[in-house]
Design an enzyme around this catalytic site. Structure first.
Site, PDB file in Angstrom:
ATOM      1  N   LYS A  68       1.061  -1.304  -0.077  1.00 37.02           N
ATOM      2  CA  LYS A  68       0.032  -0.195  -0.038  1.00 37.02           C
ATOM      3  C   LYS A  68       0.813   1.204   0.184  1.00 37.02           C
ATOM      4  CE  LYS A  68      -2.057  -1.711   3.733  1.00 37.02           C
ATOM      5  NZ  LYS A  68      -3.349  -1.562   3.327  1.00 37.02           N
TER       6      LYS A  68
ATOM      7  N   THR B 157      -8.712  -0.773   0.625  1.00 34.92           N
ATOM      8  CA  THR B 157      -9.155  -1.866  -0.393  1.00 34.92           C
ATOM      9  C   THR B 157      -8.218  -2.886  -0.793  1.00 34.92           C
ATOM     10  OG1 THR B 157      -8.378  -0.223  -1.978  1.00 34.92           O
ATOM     11  CG2 THR B 157     -10.644  -0.227  -1.685  1.00 34.92           C
TER      12      THR B 157
HETATM   13  O1  BZD Z   1      -8.719   6.042  -0.663  1.00 36.77           O
HETATM   14  C1  BZD Z   1      -7.381   6.187   0.267  1.00 36.77           C
HETATM   15  C2  BZD Z   1      -7.588   5.902   1.656  1.00 36.77           C
HETATM   16  O2  BZD Z   1      -6.436   5.991   2.349  1.00 36.77           O
HETATM   17  C3  BZD Z   1      -8.153   4.376   1.722  1.00 36.77           C
HETATM   18  O3  BZD Z   1      -8.407   4.006   3.091  1.00 36.77           O
HETATM   19  C4  BZD Z   1      -9.309   4.204   0.927  1.00 36.77           C
HETATM   20  O4  BZD Z   1      -9.800   2.887   0.833  1.00 36.77           O
HETATM   21  C5  BZD Z   1      -9.094   4.772  -0.474  1.00 36.77           C
HETATM   22  C6  BZD Z   1     -10.417   4.568  -1.357  1.00 36.77           C
HETATM   23  O5  BZD Z   1     -11.613   5.045  -0.798  1.00 36.77           O
HETATM   24  N1  BZD Z   1      -6.786   7.617  -0.105  1.00 36.77           N
HETATM   25  C7  BZD Z   1      -6.024   7.920  -1.077  1.00 36.77           C
HETATM   26  O6  BZD Z   1      -5.647   6.790  -1.555  1.00 36.77           O
HETATM   27  N2  BZD Z   1      -5.509   9.080  -1.205  1.00 36.77           N
HETATM   28  C8  BZD Z   1      -4.482   9.340  -1.806  1.00 36.77           C
HETATM   29  O7  BZD Z   1      -3.741   8.668  -2.770  1.00 36.77           O
HETATM   30  C9  BZD Z   1      -4.343  10.731  -1.944  1.00 36.77           C
HETATM   31  C10 BZD Z   1      -3.844  11.288  -3.201  1.00 36.77           C
HETATM   32  C11 BZD Z   1      -3.480  12.770  -3.186  1.00 36.77           C
HETATM   33  C12 BZD Z   1      -3.592  13.538  -2.061  1.00 36.77           C
HETATM   34  C13 BZD Z   1      -4.009  12.879  -1.029  1.00 36.77           C
HETATM   35  C14 BZD Z   1      -4.555  11.703  -0.797  1.00 36.77           C
END
Ligand code: BZD
Length: 760
Positions: free
Chosen positions: A491, A598
């Protein structure tokens, strides 16, 4: 038209074609087959706007969805050619960072499959997320030119162009499209905008580039480095470019379908994927104004059309932009944002919910919440924390807007494609229905005591471990032992996800072995993670993991019991190899911090058992599979939130109070690590843990050790282990993104299903 064979797309026998010629022939075949099936249509269309679409390679996925995989593979094999060699040569479009971007890709697959008229809207980055390689045990970044083949890619140039006005200059754009094939159904499209003046020559060494000339660099990179003002400003330019193009396209298309714009909500639903596309709201209001619609009505139209998904509860990740940035990028939005701010101020005094704060910062999420009709979190616990804690003042204002949509994954890519042996075994056991209705996987529960089936599950896992080992050897020259337990954490690298806790476990295990306490079975720890280029501590964690891997590998005894591997350039392609090979799925974020996760769903579907905290969607996994089929540990979200509120966390007291923890932490900056590692980096990481440990690894260290020992002990009894794995697979149906999308549509979008057959 009946889709012809592959050979009808080449002007010489398949056996004589180069791989590139075959790949191009496949692109044409897929394009024709997609057109032949048609695109989902309907009066109302979803536009899923997102700065990221982590779509991964498309060749196998498209062939499977179009029902062409077997025939193409056989046709190639008959001429002595290998489809997997062509799959290998495809470049992965890594147009995303992690879960948020991959979720967007799964959602498009599910929309297409379910017959929903839906498109993704985003940017055609010339370079996706950086390529990661390791030098001197550290992460290095280089540009990811996924469009190396120019015309020979899935990206199709259209003849549609738009003009976007920035403060002081205009640019023109071109719309590109990528087909999103539905499984045994019609298709949707991913629609990506590029600026016509983009110029890759402004890229210097590595991923650094000239930040000043926006007309040239605007779409070169996914999320340019935002560690300085120039990088942050460029990000605002990107965001406005994305939403201005998107809003223009949406209004054009809706008018073409018959909208008079007053009734836009009958023609369009816009889902705002986190705050990156937030400016679509003021932009839409502005454009409606240009079409003669008064401000108040435009606000109400925008609210009816737009819905917002929140993906994080990390306060620092919620975007706020200095107003003067927006003034510089899109001065035309300022009067709109000022009026939106005034609307809020006039109705509510609470400083927390204002659009513009007293420092002149614009809070993007606040715009989304006030001026859209739906606000959703991505797992039950996450939504509850939003309602009760993080966004509580908003929840009081608009309880009706808040709703939960627990994330999901597409089973086409994450089982049928990446684990064909498992998919075959499932079908052999319960028939084919699960491919269209994932809840049917529960039929597997009737086979829990089928020893032959459990044995086959075990054999498939072994096969996938061998396949992964061969891939890793070719990928980075690392040997792993398929007899070892594959314990996987893959991750984004982030402190809240706590790769450092796993690192402390590895360190402790190494020290135990050195002290003569030998484990029963070898553990191969596999990490896959990229650290944001400017995130120093995340890079320090990668460095420490690689260094520990070297220390362990150099020890003739310890290396028989432990291996610590950092996979280079972890991406969707690597995930497709790795996840089916995993025995243990590490989901060890600090409770309350992971919105959903996920990968936990992907591992579960592929028969790995979860070792996790009660965080994000882990909570729902635990409820579904029951206590005996998951390994949980650590403090709960209530305890963690209370500890933050008290503000009395002292990592040193844990360090002083647990000899194993003390030894592990000291080891990280001790002589053995310093022999292979960088003193400054290891020192900084250790000091961060001792002085701050913001994501509270130390309080969970003891229970992590205990629970992980139980997991590793349980693997030995393969029969009972595979029984647990079977329960996980059977219960994974809930996490199909088809279910998630049906819920979005039922509660938020209200799109009609296109059940007609035929062409566009
Ligand atoms: O989104 C992720 C969360 O951390 C997870 O818990 C969740 O399952 C998934 C989908 O809902 N968030 C991200 O992946 N966020 C980023 O990648 C991101 C990118 C740019 C700026 C801030 C966050």
């Amino acid at each position: 038209m009946k889709i012809a064979t592959l050979s009808s797309y080449t002007d010489k026998p398949l056996a004589d074609c180069t791989d590139l010629e075959l790949f191009n022939a496949l692109l044409s075949l897929v394009a024709d087959a997609t057109r032949e099936r048609g695109y989902n249509q309907g009066k109302k269309r979803l536009y899923y706007i997102s700065a990221e679409f982590l779509i991964g390679k498309l060749l196998s996925n498209n062939l499977i969805n179009l029902g062409l995989y077997d025939s193409v593979r056989d046709e190639l094999a008959a001429c002595g050619r290998d489809l997997s060699a062509l799959e290998e040569m495809e470049l992965e479009p890594s147009l995303g960072n992690g879960g948020l971007g991959r979720l967007a890709a799964c959602f498009l697959d599910s929309c297409a499959t379910l017959g929903l008229p839906a498109d993704g809207i985003g940017l055609a980055y010339h370079c996706g997320l950086f390529r990661q390689n390791f030098a001197d045990n550290r992460q290095c970044e280089s540009p990811d030119y996924w469009l190396r083949w120019g015309q020979d890619s899935w990206l199709r140039r259209t003849s549609r162009h738009f003009r976007v006005s920035f403060g002081g200059f205009d640019v023109t754009s071109t719309l590109y499209e990528i087909d999103v094939t539905g499984y045994e159904g019609k298709s949707g499209k991913l629609r990506l905008f590029d600026v016509d003046s983009a110029d890759e020559r402004v890229i210097h060494s590595g991923i650094s580039f000239d930040k000043d000339d926006v007309t040239k660099n605007l779409t070169l990179f996914l999320y340019p480095d935002d560690s300085d003002d120039a990088g942050r400003l460029l990000r605002v330019y990107q965001e406005y470019f994305m939403v201005s193009n998107g809003a223009q396209l949406i209004l054009d298309e809706c008018q073409a379908r018959g909208s008079n714009l007053h009734d836009l909500a009958d023609y369009a639903a816009i889902q705002i994927n986190d705050t990156h596309p937030t400016m679509v709201i003021p932009e839409l209001i502005r454009l409606l104004g240009e079409h003669g619609i008064a401000f108040d009505e435009a606000v109400s139209i925008a609210r009816d059309v737009c819905a917002y998904t929140n993906h994080t509860i990390l306060a620092e990740a919620l975007e706020t932009w200095p107003k003067h940035f927006i003034e510089q990028v899109a001065p035309q939005l300022i009067p709109i944002i000022d009026q939106l701010d005034k609307l809020v101020r006039d109705s509510c005094e609470d400083p927390f919910v204002q659009v513009i704060d007293e420092h002149g910062n614009v809070h993007m999420a606040n715009i989304d919440i006030h001026f859209s009709h739906s606000v959703n979190g991505v797992a039950a616990l996450h939504t509850k924390i939003l309602e009760d804690v993080e966004l509580a003042p908003f929840y009081k204002l608009y309880p009706e807007k808040f709703n939960n949509k627990t994330n999901g994954i597409t089973f086409r890519r994450w089982c049928i494609e990446c684990n064909p042996e498992l998919a075959g075994l499932i079908t052999q056991t319960i028939g084919d229905d699960w491919k269209h209705d994932a809840t049917r996987l529960e039929d597997l529960l009737a086979h829990q005591d089928d020893d032959g089936l459990l044995d086959q599950l075990s054999k498939i896992k072994r096969h996938n471990k061998e396949r992964f080992a061969a891939w890793l050897r070719a990928h980075q020259g690392t040997e792993v032992d398929p007899d070892a337990i594959f314990d996987v954490q893959s991750k984004r690298l982030h402190e809240y996800k706590r790769q450092q806790l796993n690192l402390l476990w590895a360190t402790n295990t190494y020290l135990q072995v050195k002290a003569g306490k030998l484990p029963e079975r070898k553990v191969c720890m596999l990490f896959g993670a990229k650290a944001a280029p400017a995130y120093t501590i995340a890079k320090d964690i990668i460095h420490a993991i690689i260094c520990l891997g070297k220390v362990v590998a150099a020890d003739p005894v310890a290396s028989q019991y432990l291996q610590v591997v950092m996979i280079e350039n972890y991406n969707v392609t690597a995930a497709e190899r790795l996840i089916p090979a995993a025995d243990v799925s590490e989901q060890i974020s600090l409770a309350s911090k992971e919105a959903s996760g996920t990968s936990n769903m992907k591992f579960m579907l592929n028969g790995a058992l979860t070792l996790g905290t009660m965080d994000g969607a882990n909570v729902e996994i635990a409820e579904l599979v029951g206590k005996g089929n998951i390994y949980t540990f650590g403090e709960g979200s209530d305890e963690v939130i209370a500890r933050y509120q008290r503000g009395d966390y002292d990592p040193r007291s844990y360090y002083e109070g647990d000899e194993r923890l003390k030894e592990a932490v000291d080891f990280l900056r001790g002589p053995q690590m310093l022999e292979v590692g960088n003193a400054e980096s290891l020192e900084r990481l250790t000091e961060e843990l001792l002085g701050k440990d913001w994501f509270m690894t130390f309080p969970d260290f003891d229970s992590y050790l205990t629970e992980k020992a139980r997991v590793l002990n349980d693997v030995a009894d393969q029969h009972s282990w595979q029984r647990k794995a079977l329960v996980n697979i059977a219960k994974a149906g809930f996490f199909s993104s088809d279910r998630t999308i049906e819920q979005y549509n039922r509660d938020i979008w209200h799109l009609g299903v296109d059940s007609s057959r035929g062409c566009e």
